[in-house]
Design an enzyme around this catalytic site. Structure first.
Site, PDB file in Angstrom:
ATOM      1  N   LYS A   9       0.958  -1.293  -0.179  1.00 20.19           N
ATOM      2  CA  LYS A   9      -0.006  -0.010   0.133  1.00 20.19           C
ATOM      3  C   LYS A   9       0.706   1.270   0.025  1.00 20.19           C
ATOM      4  CE  LYS A   9      -4.066  -2.118   2.343  1.00 20.19           C
ATOM      5  NZ  LYS A   9      -5.201  -2.179   3.241  1.00 20.19           N
ATOM      6  N   TYR A  49     -12.412  -1.991  -4.137  1.00 24.85           N
ATOM      7  CA  TYR A  49     -12.942  -1.923  -2.625  1.00 24.85           C
ATOM      8  C   TYR A  49     -14.405  -1.960  -2.545  1.00 24.85           C
ATOM      9  CZ  TYR A  49      -8.297  -1.950  -0.324  1.00 24.85           C
ATOM     10  OH  TYR A  49      -7.206  -2.338   0.260  1.00 24.85           O
ATOM     11  N   PHE A  57     -15.374   3.938   6.606  1.00 25.62           N
ATOM     12  CA  PHE A  57     -13.878   3.908   6.381  1.00 25.62           C
ATOM     13  C   PHE A  57     -13.915   4.132   4.958  1.00 25.62           C
ATOM     14  CE2 PHE A  57     -14.456  -0.670   7.034  1.00 25.62           C
ATOM     15  CZ  PHE A  57     -13.665  -1.097   5.921  1.00 25.62           C
ATOM     16  N   ARG A  85      -2.330 -14.177   4.326  1.00 23.59           N
ATOM     17  CA  ARG A  85      -3.045 -13.480   5.185  1.00 23.59           C
ATOM     18  C   ARG A  85      -2.274 -13.650   6.705  1.00 23.59           C
ATOM     19  NH1 ARG A  85      -7.738 -10.496   3.859  1.00 23.59           N
ATOM     20  NH2 ARG A  85      -7.687 -10.134   6.162  1.00 23.59           N
ATOM     21  N   THR A  91      -5.934  -7.069  10.437  1.00 21.25           N
ATOM     22  CA  THR A  91      -6.120  -5.898   9.810  1.00 21.25           C
ATOM     23  C   THR A  91      -5.720  -4.453  10.617  1.00 21.25           C
ATOM     24  OG1 THR A  91      -8.006  -6.689   8.789  1.00 21.25           O
ATOM     25  CG2 THR A  91      -8.045  -4.294   8.896  1.00 21.25           C
ATOM     26  N   ARG A 102       2.140  -6.480   9.511  1.00 21.67           N
ATOM     27  CA  ARG A 102       1.034  -5.474  10.013  1.00 21.67           C
ATOM     28  C   ARG A 102       1.654  -5.040  11.505  1.00 21.67           C
ATOM     29  NH1 ARG A 102      -4.566  -7.258   7.230  1.00 21.67           N
ATOM     30  NH2 ARG A 102      -4.471  -5.748   5.574  1.00 21.67           N
ATOM     31  N   ASN A 112      -2.191   0.029   7.015  1.00 21.74           N
ATOM     32  CA  ASN A 112      -1.680  -0.993   7.433  1.00 21.74           C
ATOM     33  C   ASN A 112      -0.911  -1.727   6.507  1.00 21.74           C
ATOM     34  OD1 ASN A 112      -3.707  -1.965   5.927  1.00 21.74           O
ATOM     35  ND2 ASN A 112      -4.882  -2.788   7.065  1.00 21.74           N
ATOM     36  N   HIS A 115      -2.068  -5.564   1.429  1.00 20.15           N
ATOM     37  CA  HIS A 115      -3.479  -6.150   1.259  1.00 20.15           C
ATOM     38  C   HIS A 115      -3.130  -7.591   0.944  1.00 20.15           C
ATOM     39  CE1 HIS A 115      -7.191  -6.875  -0.542  1.00 20.15           C
ATOM     40  NE2 HIS A 115      -6.719  -7.436  -1.542  1.00 20.15           N
ATOM     41  N   GLU A 126      -9.168 -10.665  -7.936  1.00 20.51           N
ATOM     42  CA  GLU A 126      -8.226  -9.474  -7.740  1.00 20.51           C
ATOM     43  C   GLU A 126      -6.981  -9.548  -8.617  1.00 20.51           C
ATOM     44  OE1 GLU A 126      -9.564  -8.832  -3.327  1.00 20.51           O
ATOM     45  OE2 GLU A 126      -7.445  -9.185  -3.434  1.00 20.51           O
TER      46      GLU A 126
HETATM   47  N1  UDP Z   1      -9.757  -0.231   6.945  1.00 22.17           N
HETATM   48  C1  UDP Z   1     -10.004   0.874   7.505  1.00 22.17           C
HETATM   49  N2  UDP Z   1     -10.568   1.087   8.836  1.00 22.17           N
HETATM   50  C2  UDP Z   1     -11.327  -0.123   9.226  1.00 22.17           C
HETATM   51  C3  UDP Z   1     -11.114  -1.300   8.575  1.00 22.17           C
HETATM   52  C4  UDP Z   1     -10.629  -1.658   7.476  1.00 22.17           C
HETATM   53  O1  UDP Z   1      -9.413   1.871   7.152  1.00 22.17           O
HETATM   54  O2  UDP Z   1     -12.030  -0.211  10.390  1.00 22.17           O
HETATM   55  C5  UDP Z   1      -8.991  -0.283   5.895  1.00 22.17           C
HETATM   56  C6  UDP Z   1      -7.723  -1.219   5.901  1.00 22.17           C
HETATM   57  O3  UDP Z   1      -6.718  -0.378   5.101  1.00 22.17           O
HETATM   58  C7  UDP Z   1      -8.079  -2.564   5.486  1.00 22.17           C
HETATM   59  C8  UDP Z   1      -8.896  -2.074   4.475  1.00 22.17           C
HETATM   60  O4  UDP Z   1      -9.751  -1.147   4.808  1.00 22.17           O
HETATM   61  O5  UDP Z   1      -6.864  -2.952   5.091  1.00 22.17           O
HETATM   62  C9  UDP Z   1     -10.067  -3.330   3.873  1.00 22.17           C
HETATM   63  O6  UDP Z   1     -10.523  -3.727   4.974  1.00 22.17           O
HETATM   64  P1  UDP Z   1     -10.648  -5.233   5.321  1.00 22.17           P
HETATM   65  O7  UDP Z   1     -11.906  -5.333   6.265  1.00 22.17           O
HETATM   66  O8  UDP Z   1     -10.981  -6.038   4.140  1.00 22.17           O
HETATM   67  O9  UDP Z   1      -9.356  -5.500   5.902  1.00 22.17           O
HETATM   68  P2  UDP Z   1      -7.909  -6.527   5.302  1.00 22.17           P
HETATM   69  O10 UDP Z   1      -8.819  -7.779   4.612  1.00 22.17           O
HETATM   70  O11 UDP Z   1      -7.276  -5.811   4.709  1.00 22.17           O
HETATM   71  O12 UDP Z   1      -7.402  -7.450   6.593  1.00 22.17           O
HETATM   72 MG    MG Z   2     -10.153  -7.622   2.889  1.00 19.09          MG
END
Ligand code: UDP
Ligand code: MG
Length: 144
Positions: A9, A49, A57, A85, A91, A102, A112, A115, A126
């Site tokens: 990112k 997204y 968010f 993951r 996250t 992370r 974070n 992705h 994706e």
């Molecule tokens: N995100 C955020 N606030 C939140 C949750 C997620 O800004 O409360 C952002 C963060 O960059 C995250 C992305 O949105 O990686 C996608 O969210 P997801 O729940 O899919 O998390 P991920 O799969 O990336 O762990």
């Molecule tokens: Mg996600």
């Protein structure tokens, strides 16, 4: 063999963490099948997204993901989706386990660093979002 999409990112690129994260990927025995820099437009980021559209968010996430270039990569190994993951961690960096990307580098739940796709089906979608048919035939020659 399973494949997943990784994104480095904008915070990762800005803080010059690409090399460190590539080393962690290599040490975890992923093959990097393809990798390239991309500047996301707002339209592309919103499409990528789309699943989060309407969440509190969402708009800040789009702003963040378009503030600088990203690096997108296709990673391959057995169990690539879950293993990537696991290497990324939770996250929210505050909840990410020791040794995860992370935990080590994430600044906030938004910034974070990386992705990863959350399922094999989404990984295929994706990867196809960022890599053209020609690129995919090059990394999967048996499918040509
Ligand atoms: N995100 C955020 N606030 C939140 C949750 C997620 O800004 O409360 C952002 C963060 O960059 C995250 C992305 O949105 O990686 C996608 O969210 P997801 O729940 O899919 O998390 P991920 O799969 O990336 O762990
Ligand atoms: Mg996600």
């Amino acid at each position: 063999m399973e494949q997943t999409l990784a994104i480095f990112k904008p915070d990762c690129i800005e803080r010059k963490l690409m090399g460190k994260i590539i080393t962690m990927i290599e040490n975890a025995d992923f093959a990097i099948l393809d990798i390239k820099m991309v500047q996301l437009t707002t339209t592309a980021a919103r499409a990528f997204y789309a699943v989060h559209k309407g969440k509190p968010f969402f708009e800040k996430l789009i702003e963040f993901m378009t503030e600088n270039p990203i690096l997108v990569a296709v990673l391959q190994k057995e169990n690539a989706v879950q293993d990537w993951r696991d290497l990324m961690g939770d996250t929210d960096p505050e909840h990410a386990g020791d040794g995860t990307i992370r935990n080590e580098f994430g600044e906030t739940v938004r910034r974070n660093t990386v992705h990863g796709s959350d399922s094999v089906t989404h990984a295929k979608e994706e990867i196809a979002f960022f890599f053209s048919r020609n690129e995919l035939l090059r990394i999967n020659p048996q499918k040509s």
